[in-house]
Enzyme design. Structure first.
Site, mmCIF file in Angstrom:
data_model
loop_
_atom_site.group_PDB
_atom_site.id
_atom_site.type_symbol
_atom_site.label_atom_id
_atom_site.label_comp_id
_atom_site.label_asym_id
_atom_site.label_seq_id
_atom_site.Cartn_x
_atom_site.Cartn_y
_atom_site.Cartn_z
ATOM 1 N N TRP A 182 -9.912 -1.144 -0.243
ATOM 2 C CA TRP A 182 -10.238 0.069 -0.993
ATOM 3 C C TRP A 182 -11.371 -0.163 -1.997
ATOM 4 O O TRP A 182 -11.862 0.796 -2.600
ATOM 5 C CB TRP A 182 -9.009 0.567 -1.747
ATOM 6 N N ARG A 242 -5.803 14.062 10.394
ATOM 7 C CA ARG A 242 -7.021 14.757 10.819
ATOM 8 C C ARG A 242 -7.954 13.795 11.535
ATOM 9 O O ARG A 242 -8.725 14.174 12.419
ATOM 10 C CB ARG A 242 -7.749 15.369 9.620
ATOM 11 N N SER A 243 -7.901 12.515 11.131
ATOM 12 C CA SER A 243 -8.814 11.501 11.647
ATOM 13 C C SER A 243 -8.071 10.182 11.696
ATOM 14 O O SER A 243 -7.338 9.844 10.771
ATOM 15 C CB SER A 243 -10.041 11.391 10.728
ATOM 16 N N TYR A 299 -4.209 10.910 -1.898
ATOM 17 C CA TYR A 299 -2.902 10.546 -1.382
ATOM 18 C C TYR A 299 -1.761 10.685 -2.395
ATOM 19 O O TYR A 299 -1.246 11.763 -2.607
ATOM 20 C CB TYR A 299 -2.947 9.132 -0.784
ATOM 21 N N GLU A 345 0.835 -1.200 0.000
ATOM 22 C CA GLU A 345 0.000 0.000 0.000
ATOM 23 C C GLU A 345 0.874 1.254 0.000
ATOM 24 O O GLU A 345 0.594 2.223 -0.724
ATOM 25 C CB GLU A 345 -0.938 0.000 1.197
ATOM 26 N N CYS A 368 -7.186 10.927 5.322
ATOM 27 C CA CYS A 368 -7.135 10.882 6.788
ATOM 28 C C CYS A 368 -5.747 11.288 7.283
ATOM 29 O O CYS A 368 -5.625 12.073 8.211
ATOM 30 C CB CYS A 368 -7.486 9.489 7.304
ATOM 31 N N ASN A 397 -0.696 3.196 9.633
ATOM 32 C CA ASN A 397 -0.087 4.508 9.423
ATOM 33 C C ASN A 397 1.260 4.619 10.112
ATOM 34 O O ASN A 397 2.227 5.136 9.529
ATOM 35 C CB ASN A 397 -1.015 5.612 9.926
ATOM 36 N N ASP A 423 -8.614 6.053 12.750
ATOM 37 C CA ASP A 423 -9.252 4.818 13.218
ATOM 38 C C ASP A 423 -8.182 4.076 14.022
ATOM 39 O O ASP A 423 -7.313 3.414 13.456
ATOM 40 C CB ASP A 423 -9.717 4.015 11.998
#
Length: 269
Positions: free
Chosen positions: A84, A170-171, A98, A62, A150, A181, A173
């Site tokens: 996705w 910003r967000s 992205y 990814e 995100c 991430n 999970d």
């Protein structure tokens, strides 16, 4: 010195204890906090979670897809990455998300700006700059994106031969997305350090809205009962001269011995 993984586990515990309940656009609500920062010293190992098994090859491919600047998910599907699929259009495109913004940001005069290559050049030629930033948040193109980014921007710092990166999300999970991430941006930091002859020293992750979905709460509690193991090492091997040269075989993960995977449903919004 505490185990680096506790940086992540403390965030999850904080949300469980102090998070506020909020609705979302989807079926499942969240418990969330606003404003949080974690720091990962890469001398202590590669921050791939050990309290649950992470799919290294999936997160690697990814990231390579982000770096390529592509917006079509065919490459992801070819490498068994299917999460996705629900976002893509009938031609498997996601719009200017992205990697498109990283590598082909549209300037007002029609040029395409390769932000990632520019950042690498700045690190080499202007290392004391305080403006070595790559952003995926392009307000003019948000409506063309199948989902807004995100993980929105990252900044590099060079000090005494050490390369640091700060990511802003910003967000987040926290149960499913954030571990990806952390590992991916630590890997990107290692890649850029390799190209610029610097030592990858520290990844800083700053989060706006950090949340646990209500249908991830029990899984989070299970993970928190586990004791982290020694972090693995990530080595970059082979003759890699440019950011576009990286392939799967250039990454070697050593000493990864995690606890078992914890299954949780992906929440599609």
């Amino acid at each position: 010195m505490s185990h680096p993984e506790y940086e992540y586990l403390k965030l999850m515990a904080h949300i469980l204890k102090d998070g506020k309940s909020k609705p979302t656009r989807g079926v499942h609500g969240i418990k969330s906090i606003f404003g949080y920062q974690m720091r990962f010293d890469l001398r202590q190992g590669y921050p791939l979670l050990t309290s649950k098994k992470m799919p290294f090859k999936i997160l690697l491919h990814e990231l390579l897809w982000f770096v390529s600047g592509d917006s079509n998910i065919k490459y992801l599907q070819d490498h068994n990455i299917r999460y996705w699929d629900e976002f893509a259009d009938k031609d498997l495109n996601l719009g200017p998300v992205y990697g498109v913004q990283w590598r082909r940001w549209k300037a007002t005069d029609g040029r395409e700006v390769d932000q990632l290559q520019w950042a690498i050049d700045q690190i080499k030629n202007n290392p004391h700059s305080k403006a070595i930033i790559v952003t995926a948040w392009n307000a003019a193109e948000l409506e063309e994106m199948r989902l807004p980014p995100c993980h929105t921007m990252f900044q590099f710092d060079v000090t005494k031969g050490k390369l640091r990166m700060q990511l802003y999300q910003r967000s987040s999970d926290v149960f499913l997305g954030l571990p990806f991430n952390i590992a991916q941006y630590a890997m990107l930091l290692e890649m850029v350090a390799h190209l610029t002859g610097l030592e990858a020293r520290e990844l800083i992750v700053t989060i706006g809205n950090g949340h646990l979905y209500n249908n991830h709460i029990e899984q989070a509690k299970e993970q928190l009962r586990r004791k982290p193991k020694q972090l693995p090492k990530l080595r970059i091997v082979g003759d890699v001269k440019s950011i576009d040269d990286f392939r799967e075989e250039n990454f070697v993960l050593e000493g990864y011995d995690p606890h078992p995977h914890i299954k949780a449903p992906l929440v599609i919004l």
